[in-house]
Structure formats: structure tokens, C-alpha cells
Design an enzyme around this catalytic site. Structure first.
Site, short mmCIF file in Angstrom:
data_model
loop_
_atom_site.label_atom_id
_atom_site.label_comp_id
_atom_site.label_asym_id
_atom_site.label_seq_id
_atom_site.Cartn_x
_atom_site.Cartn_y
_atom_site.Cartn_z
CG ASP A 62 -2.17 -65.02 -16.92
OD1 ASP A 62 -2.17 -64.59 -17.58
OD2 ASP A 62 -1.16 -65.66 -16.43
CD GLU A 109 -3.61 -63.19 -12.94
OE1 GLU A 109 -3.97 -63.90 -13.09
OE2 GLU A 109 -2.54 -62.50 -12.48
#
Length: 395
Positions: A9, A112
């Protein structure tokens, strides 16, 4: 050894990527180190915070709030326009780097993704060492930082990556769930939104651990099947494998912020028709039919509501999507001025594999021919070559 998943992420992605671009263009200050934010275009009524720096967060600036409100909290806040084309380039560079470590990578959003862990020599013999190696390489070669969560399923890997930020690696293996995840507020659990959190808190369920130890039948009586799902998530249970087919869309949609608030249903239907045309065209380009339609309404006060409905027969036809969208709008609209409308489709099915209902065949063939004719004309002469009469302004 069970399969190990990473969830990667990007920390404050839009702001980090903008900072990289500005530094490359000669900017002397890294905007990640000062109160700064990425915001929409005020002139187009999209003036909301999309991403903020850690110093801006210290002033109480939050993602999704109007820029005008953020400036009241932090008068020195520097704001910058988003550059979505550049953001996609940054995302692509990260995915390309990760492909050198695993054959199974699934983007979850622009900033992500999930990947399966594959051991490698010189730093990747264990999952933790491999994650640290990848984290450091992304920072040194691409210029931005990431959090990486590690676990035996995607749910726990994603929960782990949301732990303390930025630029860190966290594990959340099943045996660590009671210690690391159960003490967290129930609203922090993946798939628990504001409405679900309010319902759970009214039931006396304050933490993820409380949820994990609640009788599932109580949850399903209040939240239907979603209650069972979040009970499983609270107990760290999630069995869906990573889908390595990176480019298969899970849903197709479009939305638009209006130049002025809409106060009449007829005007809203014109916008919905335009959105239905856009979404159906993209469905046809992807060779997909939609089994679910969702309509989103954002009001003048930034409150949002959405309704969805399953189609009797999956479709990629403009008129059918439009009819469903209008029905959903009529059910959801409370009469307040509308500043944004959106249509999103999901439960996609391959158009080639779809077996049409016998009673729908004749109608669908006619609509398919019409859509194909319009698509061909627009492809050859431009998207404005054919315009619906309802879109023409009165003389």
C-alpha cells in the site's frame, strides 16, 4: 508451508507521487514534509481533499472534506491539483518492479496490490526479509514509501498494512489476530463501513474482538449476509485466492460532478442517460455484461447515498442500464439538490458466455444492433458524431 501473501500500500499515494514530480521539476521543498494536500478543481466544484501530508493531518485535515474547510483548519495549507495520468504511470512502475518478485500480482486499486510471496536469494529467504527488501527498493528506486502487510490470506495482509504508518512492514498471522487485531475499534475492520459500525456499536460491539466473539446469528439478524461475512473477517477467515488475471475488471462505472446543483428529476435523468451511455460503451469494449447496477447520489451538503439492484439478465445495453439507473435514482433521491451522480456496474459476465433468457432474446438482439451501429459510427467519426435528441439544447 502455507501460501504467504503481501499487501503493498503506497503511503499517501497522490501526495507522494505529486511530491516526486515536483522535486524532479526543481521544487526545493518536499511537500510531504509540510502541511500540504492534493485537492480537486474548485472551478469544477470538485474542491475536496484527496490526500494530505502527515503535517496537514496534525491540523485535523481529513480526506474527503472540502478544501475550504481544510484551509480554515490550516491557513498555511498548500494545495495541488491531481495528475491522474502521472499517478497511473507511478502505479505501473511499481507493478513492473514487483513482477520481478512474484508471478501472482493483483492490483486492488491504483495505489495498492496483493502478491504471493516467492523466496529469493540475497535478502528474500523469509517473508519479513523479502518485504523489507522490496520496501527499501521501492523507496530508493521509485522515490515513494509503502507499507507492506504479510499473512496467510489477503484479508489479514491488508489489515496488517493498515497498522502504523508510514514506510513499515507488519505481520498479521492467524495466531497474532487476538493480540494485534482484536483490540482495534470495530470500524477499523475491512468491510465495516460507517452504517455497519453504528449498528454494531448499538449492539454493544465496540472492538473487532467483540465482533469475533458475537453469535453470528445475532449479526445476520441485523446485517443479513454481511453480518456473517464480517464475523468471519473478525476471526481472520478469508479463503479467496489471489486472482493473477490483472486486467480483468471487477466493475465498470462512471460519475460526474455537476456544474450546478440539480433540483429536478428530469435533469437528473439526462445525466443518468449520459452516464449509462458511457458505462455501457465501456462494457461492450471489455466484452462484459453487468449483473448489478449501482447509482450514487452526492447532495449539495456532501452527504452521499447509493442504491443497487440486480438485473434479471446481465446486460451491456444502454437503454436497459438507463432504465435500472432511473428506477434506483427515484428510490434513493430525497428531493435535495444533487451535485454528483454516478453509475457503477458489477457482477460482470463474459458477453460471449452469456446465455440470454428465451423471452429476452428478440428484444436484446434489437438493442444490441442499435448499440453496435452507434458504436461503429462513433468509432469512425468521433464520439459526438451521433447525439441523442434529448441532449440537444432548445434553441
Amino acid at each position: 508451508m502455507p501460501e504467504i501473501y503481501f499487501h503493498i500500500d503506497v503511503n499517501s499515494a497522490f501526495l507522494s507521487w505529486t511530491a516526486i514530480r515536483l522535486l524532479a521539476e526543481g521544487e526545493s521543498v518536499d511537500i510531504r514534509t509540510i502541511p500540504s494536500a492534493i485537492g480537486g478543481d474548485m472551478s469544477k466544484r470538485r474542491g475536496v481533499i484527496l490526500a494530505k501530508s502527515i503535517p496537514a493531518k496534525a491540523f485535523g485535515v481529513t480526506t474527503g472534506e472540502p478544501i475550504t474547510d481544510a484551509l480554515k483548519k490550516c491557513p498555511t495549507l498548500r494545495t495541488f491539483q491531481p495528475d491522474h495520468k502521472y499517478y497511473h504511470e507511478c502505479s505501473h512502475r511499481m507493478l513492473t518492479l514487483l513482477e520481478g518478485y512474484s508471478p501472482d500480482i493483483r492490483p486492488y486499486s491504483i495505489d495498492e496490490c496483493f502478491m504471493t510471496y516467492v523466496p529469493f536469494k540475497n535478502g528474500g529467504e523469509t517473508p519479513q526479509n523479502a518485504a523489507e527488501h522490496i520496501r527499501k527498493r521501492i523507496q530508493s528506486e521509485l522515490g515513494f514509501t509503502v507499507n507492506i502487510g504479510i499473512s496467510t490470506n489477503k484479508l489479514l495482509a491488508k489489515m496488517a498494512s493498515d497498522f502504523k504508518k508510514p514506510n513499515l512492514v507488519h505481520t498479521l498471522f492467524p495466531e497474532e489476530v487476538p493480540q494485534k487485531m482484536w483490540p482495534l475499534p470495530v470500524r477499523d475492520l475491512f468491510m465495516v463501513g460507517r452504517s455497519s459500525a453504528r449498528t454494531l456499536e448499538l449492539l454493544g460491539i465496540k472492538t473487532i474482538g467483540d465482533l469475533a466473539h458475537t453469535d453470528p446469528s445475532i449479526l445476520t439478524s441485523h446485517l443479513k449476509t454481511h453480518g456473517q461475512t464480517i464475523w468471519e473477517y473478525a476471526n481472520g477467515l478469508e479463503y479467496t485466492p489471489i486472482d493473477a488475471r490483472r486486467h480483468v475488471a471487477k466493475g465498470i462505472g462512471n460519475s460526474t460532478t455537476l456544474s450546478s446543483d440539480i433540483i429536478e428529476a428530469a435533469a437528473a435523468r439526462k445525466v443518468l442517460l449520459s452516464l449509462a451511455e458511457s458505462v455501457s460503451s465501456r462494457l461492450r469494449q471489455a466484452g462484459q455484461c453487468a449483473g448489478m447496477v449501482n447509482v450514487e447520489i452526492k447532495y449539495h451538503d456532501f452527504s452521499t447515498i447509493s442504491h443497487q439492484m440486480q438485473l434479471l439478465t446481465p446486460s451491456q445495453n444502454t437503454q436497459i442500464l438507463y432504465q435500472y439507473a432511473c428506477q434506483l435514482f427515484d428510490e434513493a433521491w430525497n428531493g435535495q439538490p444533487v451535485r454528483l451522480l454516478g453509475i457503477r456496474t458489477s457482477k460482470l459476465t463474459s458477453a460471449d458466455a452469456l446465455q440470454l433468457n428465451l423471452f429476452d432474446t428478440a428484444q436484446n438482439k434489437k438493442l444490441q444492433k442499435l448499440d453496435k451501429a452507434l458504436d461503429d459510427i462513433r468509432k469512425k467519426y468521433g464520439k459526438d458524431a451521433v447525439v441523442r435528441g434529448s441532449f440537444l439544447k432548445n434553441k
